[in-house]
Design a protein around this motif. Structure first.
Motif, PDB file in Angstrom:
ATOM      1  N   SER A  71     -17.905 -12.147  36.597  1.00  0.00           N
ATOM      2  CA  SER A  71     -17.574 -10.736  36.447  1.00  0.00           C
ATOM      3  C   SER A  71     -16.060 -10.525  36.483  1.00  0.00           C
ATOM      4  O   SER A  71     -15.510  -9.758  35.686  1.00  0.00           O
ATOM      5  CB  SER A  71     -18.247  -9.926  37.557  1.00  0.00           C
ATOM      6  OG  SER A  71     -17.798  -8.588  37.552  1.00  0.00           O
ATOM      7  N   ARG A  72     -15.390 -11.193  37.402  1.00  0.00           N
ATOM      8  CA  ARG A  72     -13.935 -11.065  37.482  1.00  0.00           C
ATOM      9  C   ARG A  72     -13.267 -11.568  36.207  1.00  0.00           C
ATOM     10  O   ARG A  72     -12.315 -10.962  35.717  1.00  0.00           O
ATOM     11  CB  ARG A  72     -13.397 -11.835  38.684  1.00  0.00           C
ATOM     12  CG  ARG A  72     -13.704 -11.178  39.999  1.00  0.00           C
ATOM     13  CD  ARG A  72     -13.177 -11.986  41.162  1.00  0.00           C
ATOM     14  NE  ARG A  72     -13.507 -11.358  42.422  1.00  0.00           N
ATOM     15  CZ  ARG A  72     -13.259 -11.893  43.602  1.00  0.00           C
ATOM     16  NH1 ARG A  72     -12.674 -13.078  43.687  1.00  0.00           N
ATOM     17  NH2 ARG A  72     -13.595 -11.250  44.702  1.00  0.00           N
ATOM     18  N   GLY A  76     -11.060  -9.412  33.556  1.00  0.00           N
ATOM     19  CA  GLY A  76      -9.649  -9.784  33.555  1.00  0.00           C
ATOM     20  C   GLY A  76      -8.963  -9.626  34.902  1.00  0.00           C
ATOM     21  O   GLY A  76      -7.753  -9.401  34.953  1.00  0.00           O
ATOM     22  N   VAL A  77      -9.737  -9.768  35.996  1.00  0.00           N
ATOM     23  CA  VAL A  77      -9.137  -9.619  37.325  1.00  0.00           C
ATOM     24  C   VAL A  77      -9.282 -10.885  38.164  1.00  0.00           C
ATOM     25  O   VAL A  77      -9.186 -10.846  39.374  1.00  0.00           O
ATOM     26  CB  VAL A  77      -9.739  -8.396  38.085  1.00  0.00           C
ATOM     27  CG1 VAL A  77      -9.369  -7.106  37.386  1.00  0.00           C
ATOM     28  CG2 VAL A  77     -11.242  -8.525  38.244  1.00  0.00           C
ATOM     29  N   VAL A  84     -12.659  -7.276  46.804  1.00  0.00           N
ATOM     30  CA  VAL A  84     -13.502  -6.497  45.902  1.00  0.00           C
ATOM     31  C   VAL A  84     -12.660  -6.084  44.708  1.00  0.00           C
ATOM     32  O   VAL A  84     -11.788  -5.239  44.806  1.00  0.00           O
ATOM     33  CB  VAL A  84     -14.069  -5.245  46.626  1.00  0.00           C
ATOM     34  CG1 VAL A  84     -14.958  -4.451  45.683  1.00  0.00           C
ATOM     35  CG2 VAL A  84     -14.822  -5.647  47.874  1.00  0.00           C
ATOM     36  N   ARG A  85     -12.932  -6.731  43.569  1.00  0.00           N
ATOM     37  CA  ARG A  85     -12.182  -6.401  42.350  1.00  0.00           C
ATOM     38  C   ARG A  85     -13.065  -6.463  41.150  1.00  0.00           C
ATOM     39  O   ARG A  85     -13.985  -7.107  40.995  1.00  0.00           O
ATOM     40  CB  ARG A  85     -10.950  -7.273  42.176  1.00  0.00           C
ATOM     41  CG  ARG A  85     -11.135  -8.720  42.520  1.00  0.00           C
ATOM     42  CD  ARG A  85      -9.808  -9.428  42.589  1.00  0.00           C
ATOM     43  NE  ARG A  85      -9.922 -10.486  43.551  1.00  0.00           N
ATOM     44  CZ  ARG A  85      -9.592 -11.722  43.308  1.00  0.00           C
ATOM     45  NH1 ARG A  85      -9.099 -12.069  42.182  1.00  0.00           N
ATOM     46  NH2 ARG A  85      -9.733 -12.632  44.225  1.00  0.00           N
TER      47      ARG A  85
END
Length: 85
Positions: A71-72, A76-77, A84-85
């Motif tokens: 998911s990250r 793009g995080v 939590v990002r």
């Protein structure tokens, strides 16, 4: 108890890496690999006991982490700061 155990064993594993870099330019020989594998086994034992205590399977813990990282990456995080990002 288990949290302290995993912290201690992780510290021992990290110390082995530190000494490998400091004393042997990061080059691992057979003796190092054997000792390091045993330290990782100690970390894994405490991890498995913590997971069991909270009724998590190691497969579920691993899949949850892979899903989080995917998911990250998609958002793009992956290189951002924070839990939590």
């Amino acid at each position: 108890y288990l949290s302290l155990g995993i912290a201690g064993e992780t510290g021992e594993a990290v110390e082995k890496i530190k000494k490998l870099v400091r004393n042997n330019n990061g080059v691992a020989d057979a003796e190092f690999l054997d000792l390091f594998k045993k330290e990782l086994g100690d970390v894994l034992w405490y991890l498995s006991q913590l997971a069991t205590q909270f009724k998590f399977s190691l497969d579920d813990v691993a899949q949850t982490n892979l899903d989080k990282l995917k998911s990250r990456m998609e958002r793009g995080v992956i290189k951002s700061a924070g839990d939590v990002r």
